[in-house]
Enzyme design. Structure first.
Site, short mmCIF file in Angstrom:
data_model
loop_
_atom_site.label_atom_id
_atom_site.label_comp_id
_atom_site.label_asym_id
_atom_site.label_seq_id
_atom_site.Cartn_x
_atom_site.Cartn_y
_atom_site.Cartn_z
N GLN A 188 0.88 -1.17 0.00
CA GLN A 188 0.00 0.00 0.00
C GLN A 188 0.91 1.21 0.00
O GLN A 188 1.78 1.33 0.87
CB GLN A 188 -0.87 -0.05 1.26
N GLU A 215 -9.12 -0.59 7.96
CA GLU A 215 -7.77 -0.40 8.47
C GLU A 215 -7.78 -0.20 9.99
O GLU A 215 -6.87 -0.61 10.69
CB GLU A 215 -7.14 0.82 7.78
N GLU A 229 -2.40 11.32 17.71
CA GLU A 229 -2.91 12.70 17.81
C GLU A 229 -4.02 12.95 16.79
O GLU A 229 -5.05 13.57 17.09
CB GLU A 229 -1.76 13.71 17.61
#
Lengths: 388, 321
Positions: free
Chosen positions: A139, A255, A372
């Site tokens: 990917q 994912e 984050e």
């Protein structure tokens, strides 16, 4: 639901396994723990990522040829039908038996659901080879200047005859140097989200150079990919031109959600090995208990996500919660294991494999959208906190 | 199983019952709702809903006491004990049965009258004694509103019914498991309320010309809490459906931690106003501290989990696909 794979005499699949993932998992566990062809994979400890890739290709072939890994994928793409819970059950079973999950399984778990929706002609043609381990994919999204800020990527995609030419640089491509193809995000139009297109590109062509990058644990987990007028035919476009960002967002539910289930199996298994290896010591009780509790929370949260995916619900930004729980569980698990096993953890030759996994766990808050970024998404998109 | 509309109606009714100002005991008010039938029909959903709402509304009604008695009566197969008061472990000392007499030191949520009181003695047996034989003192607590009482006294053995051996341990553990599940639900209710309320507040409070919720420092505090709260909620749901001891242990451990984390992060988002009695927050903070201590605080429970993993050398999995 579907025909059994009667073309293959080795198959031990029966109709009742199609009824429930639990029945399937029990039968798969029996197969893998008794069939001598599976013996080389039980408790397998790789010496390097490359060794592991070569060795576990055999496991992929065994699981495909005997039908096991084809459950949970549609028949149109060479599967045997059934929903994604069967894939999740296969991963859990492999962990239960201390069999490493072949890396291509994790990649296709993220990429193929996207192809099934946006480019079924590609998944129909290519899934069997990918599942069987004949074909390996990477990917390629991130770039040196586009990590968290993915929409700023610059790899150019320009029309040329009945296809496109790609030029630019990609990075952090998991398994890149061991892959024949890569799903890649490139800029086919103007700036921002709307100018992006997703394609499936062959890596073994002039104009593409793949260089492995050595990661913290000393292994070549990912690669840089240099593209200089590389060729991709028009039928390798996933979705339509300019749809790349939307497809990448669709991909996130797999994912972040399905990936979390796969990983909780690893954490439970590694905690199991730690309590087998270590000597009970009250000093580490709370740390181990905390790690277990986080792994259990991740397990139940991602179980619900897998069940929602199986019902074909469209998942939203709440999948970032799964990813954040994964980070907490992964760090807690490995910190507890390292603490519990004590000084030998750093120097015991027989624990080399465990040290490698420990070191790799430090990537948890960084890859696939940093901790984050995920927290910001949860705050703004799930909890409705204001955006600047 | 309850359908969505029924569940919504139940939530509305329960919210009203939990928040109305009255001295009528909760059990009587629930009785008017036909609560016993609701519980009989779908106990897991009914109790999960009640205790989560109890956390959400910081209601001080004693819902837990009657449930502990019901669980113990059920496990012992003794319907008469459904009216009992279950005395939980006292932080001041143990209850023991020695030299022909029972010494009681236990904590309850509603004072007993002449109904039976059940306490655990010497860490293994159960002793049943009439409530009027004991002295009941209201405790001052971190949470001024959720009443807790200390039962003390010495009673001649002749007036005590003793339940011994495995029967006693199994029943007590079943009661603890039931209680941990319900407390996990209540702590999750608190944590969900506090997280959502703080998130909303940061959208209203303006500093430097913009809502303070636009600052990542605050966004990340609330997101951190929310993640733990989601995990705790899944575990509490599972503990209810499975009813097993291990799931309830893990659920209460994570719920206690989630509620404490949510309160810590929310407090900072509220700033000074959250530190005053002009804001509701202090009720949630105090309630968290008190509930977390009941049937094992989260740090003790994590230690219990870790010791079990180390000593059994087995890592169980909660929940199957």
């Amino acid at each position: 639901m579907t025909a059994l794979p009667d073309t293959n005499p080795a198959s031990q699949l029966s109709a009742e396994m199609f009824e429930s993932p639990t029945a399937y998992a029990a039968a798969l566990e029996a197969f893998l723990s008794t069939d001598e062809r599976a013996t080389p994979y039980l408790g397998y400890r790789p010496h390097s990522l490359e060794d592991s890739a070569a060795h576990l290709t055999g496991l992929q072939a065994l699981l495909f040829d005997s039908g096991w890994s084809r459950l949970g994928w549609p028949e149109s793409a060479g599967g045997l039908g059934g929903d994604p819970r069967f894939r999740a059950a296969m991963f859990q079973t492999l962990w239960n038996l201390d069999i490493p999950i072949p890396e291509p399984f994790t990649t296709l778990e993220i990429l193929v659901p996207v192809l099934l929706v946006f480019a079924p002609h590609l998944s129909d043609a290519l899934l069997p080879g990918l599942l069987r381990g004949d074909d390996k994919w990477a990917q390629a999204f991130s770039e040196p200047d586009a990590g968290s800020d993915l929409a700023s990527l610059r790899t150019k995609m320009e029309p040329d005859g009945d296809g496109f030419r790609l030029s630019g640089q990609k990075v952090w491509s998991t398994f890149g140097h061991l892959s024949q193809r890569s799903v890649l995000l490139a800029r086919s139009g103007g700036p921002g989200h709307k100018g992006l297109t997703m394609v499936l590109v062959d890596l073994d062509q002039p104009g593409i150079e793949v260089r492995p990058i050595r990661a913290e644990d000393g292994e070549n987990h990912f690669s840089e990919i240099f593209l200089d007028n590389a060729w991709v035919p028009a039928d390798r476009v996933i979705g339509t031109l300019g749809q790349g960002w939307a497809i990448a967002m669709y991909m996130l539910q797999w994912e972040r959600g399905a990936w979390g289930w796969l990983q909780q199996g690893r954490f439970h298994q590694r905690l199991q090995q730690a309590v087998e290896l270590g000597t009970p010591n009250a000093e580490f009780a709370q740390q181990l208990g905390h790690a277990y509790a986080m792994a259990a929370a991740l397990r139940l949260t991602t179980k619900q996500t897998v069940e929602r995916l199986a019902r074909e619900e469209q998942l939203g930004p709440e999948v970032s919660v799964d990813k954040l729980l994964l980070i907490d569980a992964e760090l807690a698990t490995w910190d507890a294991i390292r603490a519990y096993l004590g000084p030998r953890f750093e120097v015991d030759d027989t624990l080399q494999w465990l040290r490698h996994e420990y070191l790799f766990s430090r990537a948890a808050p960084i890859y696939g959208g940093s901790q984050e970024i995920q927290r910001t998404l949860v705050a703004q998109r799930v909890l409705g906190m204001p955006r600047d | 199983m309850m359908d969505t509309d029924t569940l919504d109606m139940l939530r509305t009714s329960l919210r009203h019952v939990l928040t109305e100002a009255t001295n009528v005991p909760l059990a009587d008010r629930l009785g008017e709702l036909g609560w016993d039938e609701v519980v009989a029909d779908d106990p897991v959903t009914a109790l999960h809903t009640l205790f989560t709402l109890k956390g959400d509304t910081v209601s001080s009604a004693d819902a837990l006491g009657p449930r502990l008695a019901a669980a113990l009566a059920d496990a012992l197969g003794d319907p008469q004990l459904t009216t009992a008061t279950v005395g939980l472990e006292s932080p001041f000392g143990p209850s023991s049965l020695t030299d022909g007499s029972l010494t009681v030191d236990a904590v309850v949520f509603t004072p007993p009258s002449d109904n039976p009181v059940v306490v655990r003695v010497d860490g293994e047996h159960l002793a049943v004694v009439v409530g009027s034989a004991l002295t009941c003192t209201r405790l001052t607590t971190t949470d001024g509103e959720l009443a807790q009482f200390r039962l003390t006294g010495t009673v001649p053995a002749a007036q005590v019914q003793c339940i011994e051996g495995a029967t006693a341990s199994i029943a007590w553990n079943a009661m603890v498991t039931h209680g941990r599940w319900l407390l996990a639900c209540e702590l999750v209710g608190i944590a969900q309320h506090v997280t959502a309320s703080a998130a909303q507040y940061t959208g209203e409070r303006i500093q430097y010309g913009k809502p303070i919720g636009t600052f990542q420092a605050l966004q990340h505090r609330i997101a951190t809490a929310h993640v733990l709260v989601v995990g705790a909620a899944r575990l509490a749901e599972h503990a209810g459906h499975s009813g097993d001891e291990w799931s309830a242990l893990v659920a209460k451990a994570v719920a206690g931690q989630a509620a404490e984390t949510a309160c810590t992060q929310a407090q900072q988002c509220y700033g000074a106003i959250g530190f005053t009695w002009e804001h509701e927050f202090h009720h949630y903070l105090r309630r968290t501290y008190v509930l977390d201590r009941l049937l094992g605080d989260w740090r003790s429970l994590e230690r219990e989990i870790g010791n079990e993993l180390m000593n059994s050398r087995h890592v169980p999995k909660i929940g199957m696909l």
